[in-house]
Write a protein that holds these residues in place. Structure first.
Motif, PDB file in Angstrom:
ATOM      1  N   THR A  84      44.130  58.729  27.442  1.00  0.00           N
ATOM      2  CA  THR A  84      44.439  59.109  28.816  1.00  0.00           C
ATOM      3  C   THR A  84      45.554  58.214  29.364  1.00  0.00           C
ATOM      4  O   THR A  84      45.818  57.128  28.819  1.00  0.00           O
ATOM      5  CB  THR A  84      43.208  58.963  29.711  1.00  0.00           C
ATOM      6  N   ASP A 118      45.447  56.340  31.931  1.00  0.00           N
ATOM      7  CA  ASP A 118      44.859  55.047  32.289  1.00  0.00           C
ATOM      8  C   ASP A 118      44.682  54.155  31.066  1.00  0.00           C
ATOM      9  O   ASP A 118      44.915  52.942  31.126  1.00  0.00           O
ATOM     10  CB  ASP A 118      43.508  55.239  32.976  1.00  0.00           C
ATOM     11  N   ARG A 159      48.156  52.856  30.065  1.00  0.00           N
ATOM     12  CA  ARG A 159      48.648  51.868  31.032  1.00  0.00           C
ATOM     13  C   ARG A 159      47.909  50.538  30.892  1.00  0.00           C
ATOM     14  O   ARG A 159      48.515  49.466  31.009  1.00  0.00           O
ATOM     15  CB  ARG A 159      48.510  52.416  32.457  1.00  0.00           C
ATOM     16  N   GLU A 160      46.621  50.597  30.613  1.00  0.00           N
ATOM     17  CA  GLU A 160      45.841  49.369  30.446  1.00  0.00           C
ATOM     18  C   GLU A 160      46.379  48.524  29.292  1.00  0.00           C
ATOM     19  O   GLU A 160      46.525  47.299  29.415  1.00  0.00           O
ATOM     20  CB  GLU A 160      44.377  49.719  30.212  1.00  0.00           C
ATOM     21  N   HIS A 212      48.929  49.684  38.632  1.00  0.00           N
ATOM     22  CA  HIS A 212      48.810  50.814  39.543  1.00  0.00           C
ATOM     23  C   HIS A 212      49.800  51.904  39.182  1.00  0.00           C
ATOM     24  O   HIS A 212      50.924  51.638  38.770  1.00  0.00           O
ATOM     25  CB  HIS A 212      49.054  50.355  40.980  1.00  0.00           C
ATOM     26  N   SER A 213      49.381  53.148  39.319  1.00  0.00           N
ATOM     27  CA  SER A 213      50.257  54.287  39.060  1.00  0.00           C
ATOM     28  C   SER A 213      51.136  54.558  40.259  1.00  0.00           C
ATOM     29  O   SER A 213      50.925  54.032  41.337  1.00  0.00           O
ATOM     30  CB  SER A 213      49.425  55.521  38.725  1.00  0.00           C
TER      31      SER A 213
END
Length: 251
Positions: free
Chosen positions: A228, A230, A233-234, A250-251
């Protein structure tokens, strides 16, 4: 037996710009040369007016990058068309959107060379530089291409502090390249997993390198939810922080 072109040409490149220029001229793997050029001739209907790159694709990003992202190989109608890693296909759309969201890219999309995209402290590369049939290079093609990646990592060594590897294929391909470039790979070799994290010592006592595993940004993974935004990004934020780059979760 003739030494393959990458093994002859890569070690002599003194800068990344010189290395990239040499990469683009490589014709070491006949099957890959045929495939990349055939894709450029037949094209996809959506890209009928494109003049395909149809050459090996060099890495993309600044020469003093602190973070490297390693994929698999160019897509036949993606980077083989545009000439820039992860540009012009769904996998690239997913990756660049995440890089932009965490502050490592200047824009969320990458459509062609000259579109204004900049990467901040990040270089994107791959262990195989030509688009392979069915996205599957052979072990011999992977090994023939390895000196390009080894020299790229060697030239990045003064600043490189972390590497994000997308997928198990890239993970297995990058470990011997890192060893050849001057880092000590533990034995047994660390296993790939999403979220895997391992630190490699520099053989000369220099700064260590932290290796991060992440599922590949292929449609097979992103469309099914295995990876995903998220999750990606993590990993990018953790790798950026380890490398000393400013990044936002943060997106």
């Amino acid at each position: 037996m003739t030494t393959p072109e990458p093994a002859r040409q890569a070690p002599g490149a003194r800068t990344l710009a010189e290395l990239d220029e040499r990469v683009c001229r490589c014709r070491a793997c006949p099957r890959l040369v045929r495939w990349r050029e055939e894709a450029a001739r037949t094209k996809r209907r959506a890209y009928a007016d494109w003049d395909y790159w149809a050459r090996p694709v060099p890495g993309f990003g600044p020469p003093d990058a602190r973070l490297a992202i390693v994929g698999l190989a160019p897509a036949a109608h993606g980077a083989n068309r545009t000439g820039r890693m992860f540009t012009g296909d769904r996998a690239g759309d997913f990756l660049y959107a995440a890089l932009y969201a965490v502050g490592l890219a200047s824009q969320p999309t990458s459509t062609h060379i000259g579109d204004g995209l900049e990467l901040y402290g990040v270089r994107i590369t791959a262990p195989v530089r030509c688009a392979p049939p069915a996205n599957r290079p052979t072990p011999r093609e992977r090994d023939t291409c390895r000196p390009w990646l080894t020299q790229e990592l060697r030239l990045l060594r003064p600043t490189l502090r972390s590497v994000v590897v997308l997928g198990g294929y890239g993970w297995q391909a990058v470990l011997p390249a890192l060893a050849d470039a001057g880092w000590t790979v533990p034995r047994p070799r660390p296993a790939f997993a999403h979220g895997a994290r391992t630190t490699l010592r520099a053989a000369d006592g220099g700064a260590p390198l932290t290796l991060f595993g992440c599922y590949h940004v292929s449609q097979q993974n992103t469309f099914t939810g295995r990876l995903t935004p998220d999750m990606l990004r993590e990993v990018l934020v953790a790798a950026a922080e380890t490398a000393g780059l400013p990044a936002s979760g943060h997106s």
